[in-house]
Structure formats: C-alpha cells, structure tokens
Design an enzyme around this catalytic site. Structure first.
Site, PDB file in Angstrom:
ATOM      1  N   HIS A 100      -9.082  -3.976  -2.312  1.00 27.67           N
ATOM      2  CA  HIS A 100      -8.042  -2.960  -1.558  1.00 27.67           C
ATOM      3  C   HIS A 100      -8.645  -1.762  -0.906  1.00 27.67           C
ATOM      4  O   HIS A 100      -8.589  -1.270   0.135  1.00 27.67           O
ATOM      5  CB  HIS A 100      -6.686  -3.258  -2.154  1.00 27.67           C
ATOM      6  CG  HIS A 100      -5.561  -2.506  -1.244  1.00 27.67           C
ATOM      7  ND1 HIS A 100      -4.747  -3.404  -0.688  1.00 27.67           N
ATOM      8  CD2 HIS A 100      -5.596  -1.196  -1.069  1.00 27.67           C
ATOM      9  CE1 HIS A 100      -4.052  -2.278  -0.043  1.00 27.67           C
ATOM     10  NE2 HIS A 100      -4.343  -1.042  -0.274  1.00 27.67           N
ATOM     11  N   GLU A 101      -9.081  -1.106  -2.217  1.00 29.07           N
ATOM     12  CA  GLU A 101      -9.530   0.356  -1.995  1.00 29.07           C
ATOM     13  C   GLU A 101     -10.730   0.421  -1.288  1.00 29.07           C
ATOM     14  O   GLU A 101     -11.120   1.265  -0.480  1.00 29.07           O
ATOM     15  CB  GLU A 101      -9.645   1.056  -3.328  1.00 29.07           C
ATOM     16  CG  GLU A 101      -8.317   1.093  -4.037  1.00 29.07           C
ATOM     17  CD  GLU A 101      -6.937   1.367  -3.253  1.00 29.07           C
ATOM     18  OE1 GLU A 101      -7.246   2.095  -2.239  1.00 29.07           O
ATOM     19  OE2 GLU A 101      -5.905   0.843  -3.705  1.00 29.07           O
ATOM     20  N   HIS A 136     -10.128   0.224   2.276  1.00 29.08           N
ATOM     21  CA  HIS A 136      -9.504   1.533   2.871  1.00 29.08           C
ATOM     22  C   HIS A 136     -10.944   2.354   3.235  1.00 29.08           C
ATOM     23  O   HIS A 136     -10.993   3.006   4.028  1.00 29.08           O
ATOM     24  CB  HIS A 136      -9.010   2.444   1.690  1.00 29.08           C
ATOM     25  CG  HIS A 136      -7.475   2.087   1.854  1.00 29.08           C
ATOM     26  ND1 HIS A 136      -6.697   2.753   3.052  1.00 29.08           N
ATOM     27  CD2 HIS A 136      -6.439   1.448   0.862  1.00 29.08           C
ATOM     28  CE1 HIS A 136      -5.404   2.436   2.502  1.00 29.08           C
ATOM     29  NE2 HIS A 136      -5.397   1.886   1.507  1.00 29.08           N
ATOM     30  N   CYS A 157       0.739  -1.233  -0.100  1.00 27.13           N
ATOM     31  CA  CYS A 157      -0.025   0.040  -0.044  1.00 27.13           C
ATOM     32  C   CYS A 157       0.920   1.188  -0.046  1.00 27.13           C
ATOM     33  O   CYS A 157       1.766   1.299   0.723  1.00 27.13           O
ATOM     34  CB  CYS A 157      -0.907  -0.121   1.151  1.00 27.13           C
ATOM     35  SG  CYS A 157      -2.088   1.341   1.276  1.00 27.13           S
TER      36      CYS A 157
END
Length: 136
Positions: free
Chosen positions: A126-127, A130, A85
């Site tokens: 992944h985002e 977040h 990241c």
C-alpha cells in the site's frame, strides 16, 4: 516532528522522487507522525505528509520501520482485499500479494532486503503504491 496529513488526491497521485541521505529528517518526521496516528494507521508514505520522496514508515509489531527508496523485487500469491487509507475516506478494493520481497535503505543508509508475508506485506505494498502515485 509530527506533520499534518495531506488529503488532496491530486497531490497524492504524483509519483515521488528518489530520496537521498539529505532526506533522512523526512523519515524521522514520518515515523513521528505514524506513531501519533497509531490508533488508526499502520503505515505512511512521505507524500502523505507533503514530502514527495520515496520514504515509507510501517508498523511491524512493537516497532515502526522506515524504508527509504523501497522497491518490491519479488511477489507471489495474489489475493483481492479492501483497504482504507488515512488520507482518504472509506475502503476500496485492491489486489495484493501474500508474500513480497522488498529492498530499501534503512536509517543508517544500509541496503536491506526483507521477505514479508500477509499483513505487513500488505502494508508495504500500500505504501509503495503511494510512492508511485497510486491510490487505492
């Protein structure tokens, strides 16, 4: 406008708020910042540039795509992998899915649904993590 990358895990661990049309400039800043980091970054979430809104930008081949209020509505074929990241050092193990369906608003505020596989699906997962305040 290219923005500074946030590295504070406490700040990145906070769940993001729903975005509105008024937040569209954040999506533009996110796309600009992703383009500026294209050598070592394939996706970003708005909290990575200090904006706690549910907006992500993802490199999809020759273009970067902004997704506003992304929601993974289906997934299949789990696997274990390691990810890095831009906001954190090193790589960490995580579980992802080979296929996902994501629903989001585009820059024209149209509701859009995409079925994604493999690498792009992994980036989106992944985002979205977040946005949920989940760090790898």
């Amino acid at each position: 406008m290219i923005k500074e990358i946030i590295h504070n895990p406490m700040q990145l661990s906070q769940p993001s708020q729903q975005a509105s049309r008024a937040d569209l400039p954040i999506a533009t800043d996110l796309l600009d910042t992703l383009s500026a980091h294209k050598e070592n970054c394939v996706g970003m979430a708005a909290n990575m540039i200090g904006q706690p809104k549910r907006i992500i930008a993802v490199a999809m081949g020759m273009t970067n795509v902004a997704m506003i209020n992304p929601e993974i509505i289906a997934h299949s074929s789990p696997y274990e992998t390691k990810e890095g990241c831009l906001s954190l050092t090193g790589q960490r193990p995580t579980r992802r899915f080979h296929q996902i369906t994501v629903r989001f608003r585009n820059l024209d505020w149209q509701l859009t649904t995409l079925q994604l596989t493999d690498w792009v699906a992994e980036i989106v997962q992944h985002e979205v993590d977040h946005c949920n305040g989940v760090l790898i």
